[in-house]
Design an enzyme around this catalytic site. Structure first.
Site, PDB file in Angstrom:
ATOM      1  N   PHE A 114       0.820  -1.218   0.000  1.00 20.17           N
ATOM      2  CA  PHE A 114       0.000   0.000   0.000  1.00 20.17           C
ATOM      3  C   PHE A 114       0.844   1.254   0.000  1.00 20.17           C
ATOM      4  O   PHE A 114       0.407   2.294  -0.475  1.00 20.17           O
ATOM      5  CB  PHE A 114      -0.987   0.021   1.172  1.00 20.17           C
ATOM      6  CG  PHE A 114      -0.403  -0.384   2.492  1.00 20.17           C
ATOM      7  CD1 PHE A 114       0.378   0.489   3.225  1.00 20.17           C
ATOM      8  CD2 PHE A 114      -0.630  -1.648   2.988  1.00 20.17           C
ATOM      9  CE1 PHE A 114       0.918   0.109   4.433  1.00 20.17           C
ATOM     10  CE2 PHE A 114      -0.111  -2.041   4.209  1.00 20.17           C
ATOM     11  CZ  PHE A 114       0.675  -1.152   4.933  1.00 20.17           C
TER      12      PHE A 114
ATOM     13  N   GLY B  63       1.431   3.158  -3.427  1.00 18.23           N
ATOM     14  CA  GLY B  63       0.439   4.003  -4.075  1.00 18.23           C
ATOM     15  C   GLY B  63      -0.250   4.988  -3.154  1.00 18.23           C
ATOM     16  O   GLY B  63      -1.017   5.830  -3.619  1.00 18.23           O
ATOM     17  N   HIS B  64       0.003   4.907  -1.854  1.00 17.47           N
ATOM     18  CA  HIS B  64      -0.666   5.803  -0.908  1.00 17.47           C
ATOM     19  C   HIS B  64       0.308   6.902  -0.509  1.00 17.47           C
ATOM     20  O   HIS B  64       1.131   6.715   0.377  1.00 17.47           O
ATOM     21  CB  HIS B  64      -1.157   5.014   0.317  1.00 17.47           C
ATOM     22  CG  HIS B  64      -2.144   5.767   1.149  1.00 17.47           C
ATOM     23  ND1 HIS B  64      -1.837   6.298   2.366  1.00 17.47           N
ATOM     24  CD2 HIS B  64      -3.453   6.073   0.914  1.00 17.47           C
ATOM     25  CE1 HIS B  64      -2.901   6.887   2.869  1.00 17.47           C
ATOM     26  NE2 HIS B  64      -3.894   6.775   2.014  1.00 17.47           N
ATOM     27  N   PHE B  65       0.234   8.024  -1.203  1.00 19.35           N
ATOM     28  CA  PHE B  65       1.156   9.143  -1.037  1.00 19.35           C
ATOM     29  C   PHE B  65       2.608   8.656  -1.196  1.00 19.35           C
ATOM     30  O   PHE B  65       3.413   8.763  -0.270  1.00 19.35           O
ATOM     31  CB  PHE B  65       0.978   9.833   0.323  1.00 19.35           C
ATOM     32  CG  PHE B  65      -0.397  10.363   0.560  1.00 19.35           C
ATOM     33  CD1 PHE B  65      -0.833  11.502  -0.105  1.00 19.35           C
ATOM     34  CD2 PHE B  65      -1.263   9.725   1.430  1.00 19.35           C
ATOM     35  CE1 PHE B  65      -2.118  11.996   0.113  1.00 19.35           C
ATOM     36  CE2 PHE B  65      -2.540  10.211   1.646  1.00 19.35           C
ATOM     37  CZ  PHE B  65      -2.971  11.343   0.986  1.00 19.35           C
TER      38      PHE B  65
ATOM     39  N   VAL C  30       2.211   7.070   3.840  1.00 18.95           N
ATOM     40  CA  VAL C  30       1.434   7.073   5.076  1.00 18.95           C
ATOM     41  C   VAL C  30       0.600   5.798   5.110  1.00 18.95           C
ATOM     42  O   VAL C  30       0.007   5.414   4.097  1.00 18.95           O
ATOM     43  CB  VAL C  30       0.508   8.319   5.131  1.00 18.95           C
ATOM     44  CG1 VAL C  30      -0.392   8.277   6.352  1.00 18.95           C
ATOM     45  CG2 VAL C  30       1.317   9.594   5.102  1.00 18.95           C
TER      46      VAL C  30
END
Length: 143
Positions: A44, A47-49, A54
């Site tokens: 994750f 692709g999460h910031f 984060v």
């Protein structure tokens, strides 16, 4: 107290959705303390910031719910192998206080508040190095 092999007996989740690495304290019928180690290798984070990774808030809530689920299963003396499924069915008073990032050890805490007709209420929280990251009241249902 419970390593990953024992945790897998109580949670049906598997990678990448198994979000509890170890249980360090467990008092059946009362409370649990567990943790999730965050590493940059988690899918994750890609692709999460990605420029400032984060831990997604929904996954932090899921991690707290999984810790509560372990507490519930141990308290009931049941496992998913027994045909018991423990669903996360609600959250109240959910608050996020700080982001969790790669390198953090997220401590997960859950305390049983009540149980009525298979619906369990837990007070849950997560912290990193003593700083509150999130807290909520969650409901789980044993089916």
């Amino acid at each position: 107290m419970l390593d990953i092999h024992e945790i897998r007996k109580y949670l049906p989740h598997r990678y990448p959705f198994l979000l509890v690495d170890r249980v360090v304290d467990l008092v059946p019928g009362e409370s649990i303390t567990a943790y999730k180690n965050l590493t940059i290798n988690e899918e994750f984070f890609q692709g999460h910031f990605p420029q400032e990774p984060v831990f997604p808030g929904v996954l932090l809530v899921e991690a707290m719910a999984q810790a509560a689920g372990i507490l519930g299963f141990v308290t009931m003396n049941k496992t998913p192998e027994d045909g018991s499924i423990y669903y996360f069915v609600g959250a109240d008073n959910l608050r996020f206080k700080r982001p969790c990032v790669p390198g953090d050890r997220v401590m997960l805490h859950a305390r049983i508040v009540s149980e009525k007709r298979g619906i369990w209420k837990f007070e849950v929280s997560a912290d990193v190095e003593g700083q509150k990251a999130a807290s909520a009241t969650i409901l789980c249902a044993d089916r």
